[in-house]
Design a protein around this motif. Structure first.
Motif, PDB file in Angstrom:
ATOM      1  N   LYS A   2       0.740  -1.484   0.071  1.00  0.00           N
ATOM      2  CA  LYS A   2       0.042  -0.002  -0.072  1.00  0.00           C
ATOM      3  C   LYS A   2       0.871   1.321   0.142  1.00  0.00           C
ATOM      4  CE  LYS A   2      -4.323  -0.874   2.107  1.00  0.00           C
ATOM      5  NZ  LYS A   2      -5.126  -0.536   3.423  1.00  0.00           N
ATOM      6  N   SER A   3       1.974   1.051   0.706  1.00  0.00           N
ATOM      7  CA  SER A   3       2.842   2.360   0.838  1.00  0.00           C
ATOM      8  C   SER A   3       3.482   2.678  -0.664  1.00  0.00           C
ATOM      9  CB  SER A   3       3.976   2.122   1.699  1.00  0.00           C
ATOM     10  OG  SER A   3       4.961   1.147   1.252  1.00  0.00           O
ATOM     11  N   ARG A   6      -0.242   3.707  -3.176  1.00  0.00           N
ATOM     12  CA  ARG A   6      -1.045   4.999  -2.822  1.00  0.00           C
ATOM     13  C   ARG A   6      -0.267   6.269  -3.312  1.00  0.00           C
ATOM     14  NH1 ARG A   6      -2.916   8.007   2.291  1.00  0.00           N
ATOM     15  NH2 ARG A   6      -4.376   9.235   1.239  1.00  0.00           N
ATOM     16  N   PRO A   7       0.965   6.461  -3.202  1.00  0.00           N
ATOM     17  CA  PRO A   7       1.726   7.817  -3.697  1.00  0.00           C
ATOM     18  C   PRO A   7       1.771   7.682  -5.201  1.00  0.00           C
ATOM     19  CG  PRO A   7       3.002   6.780  -2.005  1.00  0.00           C
ATOM     20  CD  PRO A   7       2.010   5.633  -2.200  1.00  0.00           C
ATOM     21  N   LEU A   9      -0.691   6.401  -7.070  1.00  0.00           N
ATOM     22  CA  LEU A   9      -1.955   6.888  -7.752  1.00  0.00           C
ATOM     23  C   LEU A   9      -2.172   8.402  -7.261  1.00  0.00           C
ATOM     24  CD1 LEU A   9      -3.948   3.784  -6.485  1.00  0.00           C
ATOM     25  CD2 LEU A   9      -3.281   4.232  -9.065  1.00  0.00           C
ATOM     26  N   VAL A  10      -2.016   8.847  -6.247  1.00  0.00           N
ATOM     27  CA  VAL A  10      -1.914  10.228  -5.967  1.00  0.00           C
ATOM     28  C   VAL A  10      -1.307  11.149  -7.075  1.00  0.00           C
ATOM     29  CG1 VAL A  10      -1.650  12.075  -4.229  1.00  0.00           C
ATOM     30  CG2 VAL A  10      -2.545   9.882  -3.545  1.00  0.00           C
TER      31      VAL A  10
END
Length: 191
Positions: A2-3, A6-7, A9-10
């Motif tokens: 996830k780490s 997530r960045p 995708l953002v």
């Protein structure tokens, strides 16, 4: 995991918003505000209706009109969605045949004209969309236009001279004239 995602995708969403939405809207807005005519396609209006663009050539085939530079765009001439040259070299048999055909058409339209045919009347440009021809190309057609329109050659030559444009910045290219502007002037009796 996830780490990592997530960045990514953002960042993907942020760059898509900036580069795919905000930047195009900002540039379009600046273009509309600062260069409204050009951003709108440089449309030429006649009686409030668009008849063409000052930046994209049109095919005129009647002997009563000036003919522009041949277009190599497909599937039809002067197709702005398919800008590009033919990529045929000067020794290519297809190019030679095309030029010979264009020379024959010019001679058939004006058999009495013994002047050398300007190269821009028989060869397509790199874009295939040229709205202009050289002054030599326009003057070459003056006798035909005068005969077809029942004008004097001097009237037609004067009309060409009045609408001629100089070289870009005084030294790039050659003097030229917009074919659509000439033909509209002929139709409006502005010679």
């Amino acid at each position: 995991m996830k780490s990592i995602f997530r960045p990514a995708l953002v960042l993907f969403a942020a760059l898509t918003l900036m580069c795919g939405v905000l930047y195009p809207f900002a540039i379009s807005g600046i273009g509309q505000a600062a260069f409204a005519a050009q951003a709108g396609g440089s449309l030429v209006l006649r009686d409030g209706q668009p008849v063409g663009s000052a930046l994209i050539g049109q095919a005129f085939s009647s002997a009563r009109y000036f003919w522009g530079r041949p277009s190599a765009t497909g599937p039809m001439p002067n197709n702005a969605t398919s800008s590009g040259g033919s990529n045929l070299g000067p020794a290519n048999p297809a190019q030679i045949d095309a030029v010979k055909g264009r020379i024959e058409a010019l001679k058939a339209a004006d058999p009495a004209n013994a002047a050398p045919i300007p190269v821009d009347l028989v060869t397509a440009s790199g874009s295939g969309l040229d709205p202009e021809i050289s002054l030599a190309g326009a003057y070459y057609q003056a006798a035909r236009i005068a005969r077809e329109r029942k004008l004097t050659v001097e009237q037609v030559r004067s009309m060409i001279a009045e609408r001629s444009q100089p070289q870009y910045f005084g030294f790039f290219g050659e003097p030229r004239v917009n074919v659509l502007a000439l033909n509209l002037a002929l139709d409006q009796g502005q010679y």
